[in-house]
Design a protein around this motif. Sequence first.
Motif, mmCIF file in Angstrom:
data_model
loop_
_atom_site.group_PDB
_atom_site.id
_atom_site.type_symbol
_atom_site.label_atom_id
_atom_site.label_comp_id
_atom_site.label_asym_id
_atom_site.label_seq_id
_atom_site.Cartn_x
_atom_site.Cartn_y
_atom_site.Cartn_z
ATOM 1 N N ALA A 159 0.809 -1.220 0.000
ATOM 2 C CA ALA A 159 0.000 0.000 0.000
ATOM 3 C C ALA A 159 0.841 1.268 0.000
ATOM 4 N N THR A 160 2.158 1.117 0.019
ATOM 5 C CA THR A 160 3.056 2.269 0.093
ATOM 6 C C THR A 160 3.799 2.442 -1.219
ATOM 7 N N PRO A 161 3.806 3.645 -1.794
ATOM 8 C CA PRO A 161 4.570 3.882 -3.032
ATOM 9 C C PRO A 161 6.045 3.544 -2.845
ATOM 10 N N THR A 162 6.663 3.053 -3.916
ATOM 11 C CA THR A 162 8.056 2.597 -3.820
ATOM 12 C C THR A 162 9.013 3.714 -3.450
ATOM 13 N N LYS A 163 8.661 4.967 -3.772
ATOM 14 C CA LYS A 163 9.562 6.077 -3.482
ATOM 15 C C LYS A 163 9.325 6.685 -2.101
ATOM 16 N N SER A 164 8.333 6.191 -1.388
ATOM 17 C CA SER A 164 8.039 6.727 -0.055
ATOM 18 C C SER A 164 8.987 6.139 0.979
ATOM 19 N N GLU A 165 9.368 6.973 1.933
ATOM 20 C CA GLU A 165 10.244 6.497 3.010
ATOM 21 C C GLU A 165 9.393 5.827 4.078
ATOM 22 N N LEU A 166 9.664 4.544 4.315
ATOM 23 C CA LEU A 166 8.913 3.808 5.321
ATOM 24 C C LEU A 166 9.561 3.994 6.686
ATOM 25 N N ARG A 167 8.768 4.374 7.656
ATOM 26 C CA ARG A 167 9.266 4.612 9.000
ATOM 27 C C ARG A 167 8.691 3.554 9.928
ATOM 28 N N CYS A 168 9.536 2.679 10.397
ATOM 29 C CA CYS A 168 9.110 1.583 11.279
ATOM 30 C C CYS A 168 9.848 1.641 12.616
ATOM 31 N N GLN A 169 10.189 2.850 13.041
ATOM 32 C CA GLN A 169 10.944 2.995 14.282
ATOM 33 C C GLN A 169 10.152 2.435 15.457
ATOM 34 N N GLY A 170 10.841 1.622 16.249
ATOM 35 C CA GLY A 170 10.261 1.135 17.489
ATOM 36 C C GLY A 170 9.168 0.104 17.347
ATOM 37 N N LEU A 171 8.850 -0.338 16.131
ATOM 38 C CA LEU A 171 7.780 -1.321 15.952
ATOM 39 C C LEU A 171 8.238 -2.710 16.394
ATOM 40 N N ASP A 177 8.241 -13.535 10.160
ATOM 41 C CA ASP A 177 8.903 -14.062 8.960
ATOM 42 C C ASP A 177 8.931 -12.964 7.906
ATOM 43 N N LEU A 178 10.090 -12.328 7.754
ATOM 44 C CA LEU A 178 10.275 -11.273 6.758
ATOM 45 C C LEU A 178 11.278 -11.709 5.692
ATOM 46 N N SER A 179 11.417 -12.999 5.533
ATOM 47 C CA SER A 179 12.401 -13.539 4.593
ATOM 48 C C SER A 179 12.071 -13.160 3.166
ATOM 49 N N ARG A 180 13.129 -12.891 2.385
ATOM 50 C CA ARG A 180 13.067 -12.627 0.947
ATOM 51 C C ARG A 180 12.229 -11.381 0.590
ATOM 52 N N LEU A 181 11.971 -10.513 1.531
ATOM 53 C CA LEU A 181 11.229 -9.281 1.241
ATOM 54 C C LEU A 181 12.179 -8.161 0.842
ATOM 55 N N ASP A 182 11.665 -7.225 0.046
ATOM 56 C CA ASP A 182 12.441 -6.048 -0.342
ATOM 57 C C ASP A 182 12.252 -4.980 0.735
ATOM 58 N N LEU A 183 13.248 -4.838 1.602
ATOM 59 C CA LEU A 183 13.165 -3.918 2.741
ATOM 60 C C LEU A 183 14.175 -2.781 2.607
ATOM 61 N N ARG A 184 14.512 -2.443 1.376
ATOM 62 C CA ARG A 184 15.498 -1.386 1.146
ATOM 63 C C ARG A 184 15.039 -0.048 1.705
ATOM 64 N N TYR A 185 15.983 0.679 2.291
ATOM 65 C CA TYR A 185 15.809 2.061 2.754
ATOM 66 C C TYR A 185 14.771 2.223 3.887
ATOM 67 N N ILE A 186 14.303 1.138 4.444
ATOM 68 C CA ILE A 186 13.311 1.251 5.518
ATOM 69 C C ILE A 186 14.009 1.623 6.828
ATOM 70 N N ASN A 187 13.366 2.483 7.598
ATOM 71 C CA ASN A 187 13.909 2.924 8.875
ATOM 72 C C ASN A 187 13.382 2.014 9.986
ATOM 73 N N PHE A 188 14.240 1.096 10.444
ATOM 74 C CA PHE A 188 13.906 0.178 11.533
ATOM 75 C C PHE A 188 14.572 0.604 12.842
ATOM 76 N N CYS A 205 20.839 -0.363 2.499
ATOM 77 C CA CYS A 205 20.719 1.025 2.985
ATOM 78 C C CYS A 205 19.606 1.214 4.023
ATOM 79 N N SER A 206 19.153 0.145 4.632
ATOM 80 C CA SER A 206 18.149 0.285 5.683
ATOM 81 C C SER A 206 18.821 0.754 6.975
ATOM 82 N N ASN A 207 18.021 1.327 7.852
ATOM 83 C CA ASN A 207 18.526 1.857 9.121
ATOM 84 C C ASN A 207 18.105 0.916 10.248
ATOM 85 N N LEU A 208 19.082 0.225 10.823
ATOM 86 C CA LEU A 208 18.838 -0.697 11.933
ATOM 87 C C LEU A 208 19.540 -0.214 13.202
ATOM 88 N N GLU A 209 19.726 1.086 13.288
ATOM 89 C CA GLU A 209 20.423 1.658 14.439
ATOM 90 C C GLU A 209 19.666 1.341 15.738
#
Length: 337
Positions: A159-171, A177-188, A205-209
Motif C-alpha cells: 500500500a506504500t509507493p516505492t519512493k516513499s520512506e517507510l518509517r518503522c521505528q520502534g515497531l 517471517d520477513l524472509s526474501r522481502l524487499d526492505l530497502r531504505y526502511i527505517n527500523f 541502505c536500511s537503518n537498523l540503528e
Amino acid sequence: MRRVTLFINGTCKNGKVVAVYGTLSDLLSVASNKLGIKASCLYNGKGGLIDDIALIRDDDVLYVSEGDPFIDVWGNKQDEHGAYLIDRSPEYFEPILNYLRHGQLIINEGINIRGVLEEARFFGIEQLAEQLEAAIKNTQPPEDHSPISRKEFVRFLLATPTKSELRCQGLNFSGADLSRLDLRYINFKMANLSRCNLTHANLCCSNLERADLSGANLDGANLQGVKMLCSHAEGASLKGCNFEDPSGLKANLEGANLKGVDMEGSQMTGINLRVATLKNAKLKNCNLRGATLAGTDLENCDLSGCDLQEANLRGSNVKGAIFEEMLTPLHMSQSVR
C-alpha cells in the motif's frame, strides 16, 4: 463550618470547594492559592459583589475575579419571568438530570458518552465527570503490543509507493517471517526484530540503528550500506551476507553488540566494526579487506581463512582469537593490543 464552591470569573469548570473562615481577605487569599490567580473580588451567581463575609452562606457558588467586572457564566439573558435559557443538548442533559435526581449514572443506548461528559464539564458537575471519564477509559480496547505479522507488513508494503520512506521505528516484529522481502531504505531504528527470519531479505541502505536483532536469522541477506550502529544482534546468524557495495557505500556496524554471531563466508569489504563486540563470534572465510576493526573486541573470535588485507585492527582485543589459514599475512602493525 461553611463551605463554598469557587470558580474563576466567567467559567464553570475546575471549581474548588473551600472552607469559609476568618475575614473576606482570608477567603480571597485561599482563592488565590486554589485557583492560581490574584483574587481581589467575589461575586455571587447573579453578579452581586460580596463585600462582607457574613453575606456568604453554606454551599454558595462564588465567582472569583482579579478586578474585572462580573462575566455571566451562561452568556444568556433572563426572560420576563427571570428564568435563564441555557442552549445545550437535551439528549446529553437527560442522563445528567437523572443523575441529579437519584445519584445513578444511566446512559441509554445510542447516546454518545463523550457528549454527556462535555455537558457534565459545562455544568461543573465534577464528580459525575470523573465517573464518565472512568467509564470511557473502561470501554476502550486494551493496547495491542503483539508483534506485526508477515501478512500485515506485506499489506503495508504493497500500500506504500516505492519512493516513499517507510518509517518503522520502534515497531515490534519479534519472531516475524520477513524472509526474501524487499526492505530497502526502511527505517527500523530501535525496532524489535529479535528472532526474526530475515533470510535472503534485501536490507540495502536500511537503518537498523539500536534495533534488537538478537537471535535473528539474516543468512544470505543483502546488507549493502546498512546502518547498524549500536544494534543488539547477540546470537544472530549472518552467514553468507553481503555488506559490500560496489558504489563504495560502506556498511556501518560501529558499536554493535555481535557476541556469538555467525558471519561465516560474508562479504564485508570496508565494513565499519569500530568498537563493536564480536566476542566468541564466527567470522570464518569472511572478506574483511579494508575493514575498520579499531577497538573491536575480538576475544575468542574465529577469523580462520579471513582476508584482512589493509584492515585496521589497532586497539582491538584479539585475546584467544583464531587466525589460522589466513588468505593474507597479518602484519603486527595492524594490531597493537
